[in-house]
Design a protein around this motif. Structure first.
Motif, PDB file in Angstrom:
ATOM      1  N   ARG A  17      10.278  -7.515  14.580  1.00  0.00           N
ATOM      2  CA  ARG A  17      11.505  -6.742  14.344  1.00  0.00           C
ATOM      3  C   ARG A  17      12.426  -7.502  13.381  1.00  0.00           C
ATOM      4  O   ARG A  17      12.966  -6.923  12.449  1.00  0.00           O
ATOM      5  CB  ARG A  17      12.195  -6.475  15.691  1.00  0.00           C
ATOM      6  N   THR A  18      12.551  -8.815  13.621  1.00  0.00           N
ATOM      7  CA  THR A  18      13.393  -9.651  12.754  1.00  0.00           C
ATOM      8  C   THR A  18      12.864  -9.608  11.320  1.00  0.00           C
ATOM      9  O   THR A  18      13.620  -9.474  10.368  1.00  0.00           O
ATOM     10  CB  THR A  18      13.372 -11.115  13.261  1.00  0.00           C
ATOM     11  N   ARG A  19      11.552  -9.719  11.205  1.00  0.00           N
ATOM     12  CA  ARG A  19      10.952  -9.704   9.868  1.00  0.00           C
ATOM     13  C   ARG A  19      11.181  -8.355   9.187  1.00  0.00           C
ATOM     14  O   ARG A  19      11.528  -8.289   8.009  1.00  0.00           O
ATOM     15  CB  ARG A  19       9.448  -9.978   9.993  1.00  0.00           C
ATOM     16  N   TYR A  20      11.004  -7.283   9.948  1.00  0.00           N
ATOM     17  CA  TYR A  20      11.198  -5.941   9.374  1.00  0.00           C
ATOM     18  C   TYR A  20      12.647  -5.736   8.926  1.00  0.00           C
ATOM     19  O   TYR A  20      12.910  -5.180   7.861  1.00  0.00           O
ATOM     20  CB  TYR A  20      10.796  -4.858  10.385  1.00  0.00           C
ATOM     21  N   LYS A  31      13.431  -9.307   3.144  1.00  0.00           N
ATOM     22  CA  LYS A  31      12.761  -8.249   2.398  1.00  0.00           C
ATOM     23  C   LYS A  31      13.112  -6.929   3.052  1.00  0.00           C
ATOM     24  O   LYS A  31      13.143  -6.815   4.260  1.00  0.00           O
ATOM     25  CB  LYS A  31      11.256  -8.538   2.503  1.00  0.00           C
ATOM     26  N   LYS A  32      13.385  -5.938   2.238  1.00  0.00           N
ATOM     27  CA  LYS A  32      13.620  -4.619   2.819  1.00  0.00           C
ATOM     28  C   LYS A  32      12.368  -3.779   2.596  1.00  0.00           C
ATOM     29  O   LYS A  32      11.833  -3.724   1.490  1.00  0.00           O
ATOM     30  CB  LYS A  32      14.839  -3.961   2.151  1.00  0.00           C
ATOM     31  N   PHE A  33      11.915  -3.197   3.661  1.00  0.00           N
ATOM     32  CA  PHE A  33      10.700  -2.399   3.549  1.00  0.00           C
ATOM     33  C   PHE A  33      11.053  -0.948   3.245  1.00  0.00           C
ATOM     34  O   PHE A  33      12.068  -0.440   3.717  1.00  0.00           O
ATOM     35  CB  PHE A  33       9.873  -2.527   4.821  1.00  0.00           C
ATOM     36  N   SER A  34      10.178  -0.311   2.480  1.00  0.00           N
ATOM     37  CA  SER A  34      10.504   1.040   2.006  1.00  0.00           C
ATOM     38  C   SER A  34      10.105   2.119   3.015  1.00  0.00           C
ATOM     39  O   SER A  34      10.388   3.283   2.808  1.00  0.00           O
ATOM     40  CB  SER A  34       9.809   1.282   0.666  1.00  0.00           C
ATOM     41  N   PHE A  35       9.435   1.711   4.093  1.00  0.00           N
ATOM     42  CA  PHE A  35       8.983   2.721   5.065  1.00  0.00           C
ATOM     43  C   PHE A  35       9.728   2.558   6.394  1.00  0.00           C
ATOM     44  O   PHE A  35      10.070   1.437   6.772  1.00  0.00           O
ATOM     45  CB  PHE A  35       7.471   2.591   5.299  1.00  0.00           C
ATOM     46  N   PRO A  36       9.994   3.667   7.094  1.00  0.00           N
ATOM     47  CA  PRO A  36      10.563   3.544   8.436  1.00  0.00           C
ATOM     48  C   PRO A  36       9.520   2.990   9.400  1.00  0.00           C
ATOM     49  O   PRO A  36       8.316   3.190   9.197  1.00  0.00           O
ATOM     50  CB  PRO A  36      10.943   4.980   8.809  1.00  0.00           C
ATOM     51  N   ALA A  37       9.981   2.278  10.414  1.00  0.00           N
ATOM     52  CA  ALA A  37       9.032   1.668  11.351  1.00  0.00           C
ATOM     53  C   ALA A  37       9.529   1.801  12.780  1.00  0.00           C
ATOM     54  O   ALA A  37      10.727   1.869  13.046  1.00  0.00           O
ATOM     55  CB  ALA A  37       8.836   0.189  11.010  1.00  0.00           C
ATOM     56  N   ARG A  38       8.558   1.835  13.687  1.00  0.00           N
ATOM     57  CA  ARG A  38       8.868   1.814  15.112  1.00  0.00           C
ATOM     58  C   ARG A  38       8.048   0.690  15.729  1.00  0.00           C
ATOM     59  O   ARG A  38       6.826   0.615  15.487  1.00  0.00           O
ATOM     60  CB  ARG A  38       8.483   3.172  15.706  1.00  0.00           C
ATOM     61  N   ALA A  58       0.833  -1.210   0.000  1.00  0.00           N
ATOM     62  CA  ALA A  58       0.000   0.000   0.000  1.00  0.00           C
ATOM     63  C   ALA A  58       0.870   1.264   0.000  1.00  0.00           C
ATOM     64  O   ALA A  58       0.354   2.376   0.030  1.00  0.00           O
ATOM     65  CB  ALA A  58      -0.931  -0.009   1.214  1.00  0.00           C
ATOM     66  N   LYS A  59       2.200   1.067   0.010  1.00  0.00           N
ATOM     67  CA  LYS A  59       3.170   2.171  -0.069  1.00  0.00           C
ATOM     68  C   LYS A  59       3.001   3.194   1.057  1.00  0.00           C
ATOM     69  O   LYS A  59       3.011   4.407   0.825  1.00  0.00           O
ATOM     70  CB  LYS A  59       3.073   2.870  -1.437  1.00  0.00           C
ATOM     71  N   VAL A  60       2.838   2.686   2.270  1.00  0.00           N
ATOM     72  CA  VAL A  60       2.682   3.603   3.397  1.00  0.00           C
ATOM     73  C   VAL A  60       3.994   4.337   3.668  1.00  0.00           C
ATOM     74  O   VAL A  60       5.075   3.892   3.254  1.00  0.00           O
ATOM     75  CB  VAL A  60       2.193   2.881   4.682  1.00  0.00           C
ATOM     76  N   GLY A  61       3.891   5.476   4.361  1.00  0.00           N
ATOM     77  CA  GLY A  61       5.075   6.298   4.580  1.00  0.00           C
ATOM     78  C   GLY A  61       5.741   6.062   5.924  1.00  0.00           C
ATOM     79  O   GLY A  61       6.928   6.344   6.114  1.00  0.00           O
ATOM     80  N   TYR A  62       4.944   5.555   6.888  1.00  0.00           N
ATOM     81  CA  TYR A  62       5.481   5.350   8.237  1.00  0.00           C
ATOM     82  C   TYR A  62       4.625   4.296   8.919  1.00  0.00           C
ATOM     83  O   TYR A  62       3.410   4.257   8.699  1.00  0.00           O
ATOM     84  CB  TYR A  62       5.450   6.665   9.019  1.00  0.00           C
TER      85      TYR A  62
END
Ligand code: SAM
Length: 326
Positions: free
Chosen positions: A104-107, A118-125, A85-89
């Motif tokens: 966390r491991t998956r991210y 897989k590398k995700f295009s959005f930053p995550a917390r 869905a190309k989320v930003g955050y």
């Protein structure tokens, strides 16, 4: 003791904390399955169907660049959906420490599982915490407001007491921007109560699940007792074995409204599937996920799995107010 159970809905904080811990421990202890283990699960098609329902909800209500809050995010099974869905955050919160670690491991891209690299295009917390107890608006003051909040297969864990149910909705309301959307899936209380009434006793189920109510929940108690803290034990083969709570749909709607969350829809999963399978793009997605079988795999959702799907509903609520322009 029985008397302790009877008053679990309100005013018995120890009891409530015990059960919350039980839920957290249950999910924490569930380790990641290998792809082969997953594919041989007796509910593999149900899992795929649930993924389809969540994907459709996400695609319907998310726009590119959105900031997303995923309450009870689990092991991050929806990360790929949010990526599509190309989320930003993305902020994910879950009470189970083990699940947040898996998430966390998956991210970060699990080096041991090539399908997860897989590398995700959005930053995550990612945060470990009780979404139905803590003031998330304080914890996430710098991250808010969010455009979308999602709570998949987990909001019913807030319904053990009125205080927790209110905290869940207050958190969502405080963190969503005006016009933002709260999407989710949870058990459909109407179906569960109907099945209980149709059963001879306090339990019912089929080859993949069972539900058992405590003895205090007779037909009469549903109309006279508090709409919070109505507990049952839920067992789903290869997935769940946990205390859960009934969320009466009308009470959910009224309570959400108090927190400026207007119901857009609450629809049983069967109706949701029928409605969105009319749209070619979602038929295609169903085929790709393999929920109803695909060309290579002739197996399909069993009638017992389809009955489990019927136990759930999907919902969307909108935070009142005008979205800011720009
Ligand atoms: N949302 C994920 C998904 O759809 O794959 C996980 C769903 S799993 C059925 C339910 C999740 O709710 C578990 O990860 C569990 O740890 C989480 N949970 C239960 N009670 C919670 C609470 N009080 N606060 C945060 N997470 C909670």
């Amino acid at each position: 003791p029985k008397s302790r159970l009877k008053h679990s809905a309100e005013g018995d904080a120890d009891y409530s904390e015990d059960v919350v811990q039980k839920v957290a421990n249950h999910y924490s202890a569930r380790t990641n399955q290998s792809l082969a283990e997953r594919e041989s699960s007796p509910i593999i098609h149900l899992k795929k169907l649930n993924n389809w329902i969540k994907s459709v909800l996400i695609q319907l209500y998310t726009r590119r660049g959105d900031a997303v809050l995923d309450l009870a995010c689990g092991k991050g099974g929806d990360l790929i959906k949010w990526d599509k869905a190309k989320v930003g955050y993305y902020v994910g919160v879950d009470i189970a420490e083990g699940s947040i670690e898996d998430c966390r491991t998956r991210y970060n891209g699990d080096a041991n599982h090539h399908q997860n690299r897989k590398k995700f295009s959005f930053p995550a917390r990612l945060i470990c915490g009780d979404c139905y107890e803590i003031r998330l608006d304080k914890v996430l003051a710098d991250d808010a407001p969010f455009d979308v909040c999602s709570c998949q297969f987990a909001l019913h864990y807030s319904w053990s007491t009125e205080k927790r149910a209110r905290r869940a909705l207050a958190n969502v309301s405080a963190l969503l921007r005006p016009g933002g959307t709260f999407i989710g899936t949870m058990p459909d209380a109407n179906v569960i109560i109907r099945k209980l009434r149709a059963s001879d006793g306090l339990s019912f189920g089929n080859s993949v699940y069972w539900i058992r109510f405590d003895e205090e929940y007779t037909e009469k108690s549903f109309s006279s007792s508090s709409p919070f803290g109505i507990k049952y034990q839920f067992h789903l083969e290869d997935a769940v074995d946990c205390p859960e709570w009934i969320v009466p749909v009308d009470v959910f709607k009224a309570l959400a409204d108090e927190y400026d969350l207007e119901l857009v829809f609450a629809k049983n999963a069967h109706d949701f599937v029928h409605e969105y399978l009319k749209k070619p793009e979602y038929v295609d997605l169903m085929r790709r996920l393999g929920a109803l079988g695909d060309d290579r795999d002739k197996s399909t959702l069993s009638p017992d799995e389809w009955e489990v799907a019927y136990l759930y509903l999907a919902f969307a609520l909108r935070k009142r107010g005008q979205p800011e322009r720009g």
